[in-house]
Scaffold this active site. Structure first.
Site, PDB file in Angstrom:
ATOM      1  N   LEU A   1      -8.094  -1.997  -2.956  1.00 20.30           N
ATOM      2  CA  LEU A   1      -7.411  -1.763  -1.329  1.00 20.30           C
ATOM      3  C   LEU A   1      -7.020  -0.132  -0.780  1.00 20.30           C
ATOM      4  O   LEU A   1      -6.407   0.598   0.624  1.00 20.30           O
ATOM      5  CB  LEU A   1      -5.854  -2.387  -1.359  1.00 20.30           C
ATOM      6  CG  LEU A   1      -6.100  -3.882  -1.700  1.00 20.30           C
ATOM      7  CD1 LEU A   1      -4.841  -4.165  -1.951  1.00 20.30           C
ATOM      8  CD2 LEU A   1      -6.444  -4.298  -0.288  1.00 20.30           C
TER       9      LEU A   1
ATOM     10  N   GLY B   1      -3.793   7.135  -9.102  1.00 24.33           N
ATOM     11  CA  GLY B   1      -3.565   5.913  -8.846  1.00 24.33           C
ATOM     12  C   GLY B   1      -4.757   5.191  -8.355  1.00 24.33           C
ATOM     13  O   GLY B   1      -5.158   5.551  -6.984  1.00 24.33           O
TER      14      GLY B   1
ATOM     15  N   ASP C   1       9.180  10.364  -1.762  1.00 22.48           N
ATOM     16  CA  ASP C   1       7.999  10.313  -0.853  1.00 22.48           C
ATOM     17  C   ASP C   1       7.199   9.220   0.045  1.00 22.48           C
ATOM     18  O   ASP C   1       6.937   8.917   0.578  1.00 22.48           O
ATOM     19  CB  ASP C   1       6.692  10.133  -1.912  1.00 22.48           C
ATOM     20  CG  ASP C   1       5.206  10.733  -1.056  1.00 22.48           C
ATOM     21  OD1 ASP C   1       5.725  11.879   0.276  1.00 22.48           O
ATOM     22  OD2 ASP C   1       4.607  10.356  -1.695  1.00 22.48           O
TER      23      ASP C   1
END
Ligand code: ADE
Length: 382
Positions: free
Chosen positions: A31, A37, A242
């Site tokens: 996705l 990551g 963030d």
């Protein structure tokens, strides 16, 4: 308390009630991906109160199983999510597979949000956006809106757009070649552009092709929900670090969820990643005191929320258009320069943005205050 946040995370226990059997998880397409990551779609059998049924979930993992710092950051995020507890406006934890963490494998199972990230979603809806704000920044009245609807002769609205198919899955694997591997960061690009986020970068799932047109009312609703989610984080003493439209995900029913909290602080500000330059820092979202003194707080998250509002009401533009995320931008901010209210933003959102960007963190509003303000405005307009 004298422990740093990192030390606090260190001693947070891992609660084995979250452990999910690896064999009940079937990993699917990617996705999103960042430097450290990636997130894949997955099917989970019997995850978190879903009895024995199959549920679509999102699974976070590190890109490279040998990147210890990335793994530690993900462990930190898992612990923060456990500490945080559930809220509608955050991406909630569903489980984790930690049994192979020694071998470098850690899977963190979270809610799947099928409309992907807010930034991409906004950009994708620029052509069907229904603006309900006039040139003076006032919200149109119901009567004025109906008039507009009539004059558009029943065209645009409510037309579900079916994007044409094809194997877009590969497109999602973003070009991350620019990312530094591990801690040997040597990036100097100075800017984290949407799409080159470190952990973030979520795309709309290509298997979900139906989407609706959006209006000012949606923008206001998302702004409200994000303030709610952030108020919850703040109440649990969790910094996001963030907050940006790329880190907000959209689920069914128009629900906006704050994602990726806790991770960024580890990734950007304390690890080896920042190094000399601001290579991996989301400079354009960062509060002035974070940029100058590396001070992060809920009030610096409030600054980022102001930038996120600006993104929302420009339908996903990159902040400070035409400016680079460099020392000159920081100098301008120190001199008092701020962005203007976007044309699509109602005046009161212009005021909220300006207050989020006060130089003194103490003068900025709290998330709970903004949540209330926005809900009052919603009541008086809907
Ligand atoms: N991309 C990254 N995380 C996601 C999630 N939880 N749901 C949908 N898409 C995602």
């Amino acid at each position: 308390d004298h422990l740093s946040l990192d030390e606090q995370i260190e001693i947070l226990p891992y609660d084995t009630r979250w452990e999910f059997p690896r064999h009940r998880l079937k990993l699917g397409v990617q996705l999103g991906a960042g430097c450290f990551g990636r997130v894949v779609k997955a099917q989970a059998v019997g995850v978190k109160d879903s009895e024995e049924t199959v549920k679509t979930v999102a699974v976070k993992m590190v890109r490279s199983q040998t990147n210890v710092a990335a793994l530690e950051a993900l462990v930190g995020e898992l612990k923060i999510m456990i500490h945080l507890g559930a809220h509608l406006n955050v991406v909630n934890l569903l489980g984790a597979c930690t049994k192979s963490v020694i071998k470098g494998e850690l899977l963190v199972i979270v809610e799947y949000c099928r409309f992907g990230n807010l930034q991409t979603y906004l950009v994708g809806h620029r052509t069907d956006f229904e603006n309900q704000v006039d040139e003076f920044g006032n919200l149109l009245t119901d009567a004025e809106m109906q008039e507009m609807d009539r004059s558009r002769n029943g065209n645009a609205n409510n037309q579900d757009q079916i994007q044409t198919s094809s194997s877009q899955a590969n497109l999602i694997d973003q070009d991350v070649s620019a990312c530094p591997e591990g801690s040997s960061s040597s990036s100097s690009s100075g800017e984290v552009s949407p799409g080159a986020d470190t952990f973030g970068f979520y795309q709309q799932d290509p298997e979900n092709k139906v989407s609706h047109s959006i209006s000012t009312a949606d923008l206001i609703s998302w702004s409200f929900q994000i303030a709610r989610g952030m108020d919850y984080l703040a109440s649990r003493k969790v910094l996001h670090g963030d907050l940006a439209a790329r880190n907000v995900l959209l689920a069914d029913g128009g629900v906006a969820k704050v994602a990726d909290f806790g991770m960024s602080r580890n990734m950007y500000y304390e690890g080896n990643y920042q190094k000399e330059s601001q290579g991996l820092m989301p400079v354009k979202w960062m509060a002035i005191e974070s940029l100058t003194d590396r001070r992060f707080s809920t009030q610096s998250d409030v600054w980022s929320y102001g930038v996120l509002l600006w993104e929302i009401f420009t339908l996903g533009k990159v902040p400070y258009p035409g400016m680079e995320a460099n020392h000159e931008l920081i100098r301008q901010l120190e001199k008092g320069y701020r962005m203007e209210k976007p044309d699509f933003a109602p005046n009161y959102f212009g005021e909220i943005m300006a207050s989020c960007w006060k130089s003194d963190p103490k003068e900025r509003p709290t998330f709970s205050h903004m949540e209330q303000q926005i809900s009052l405005q919603m009541e008086s307009t809907v």
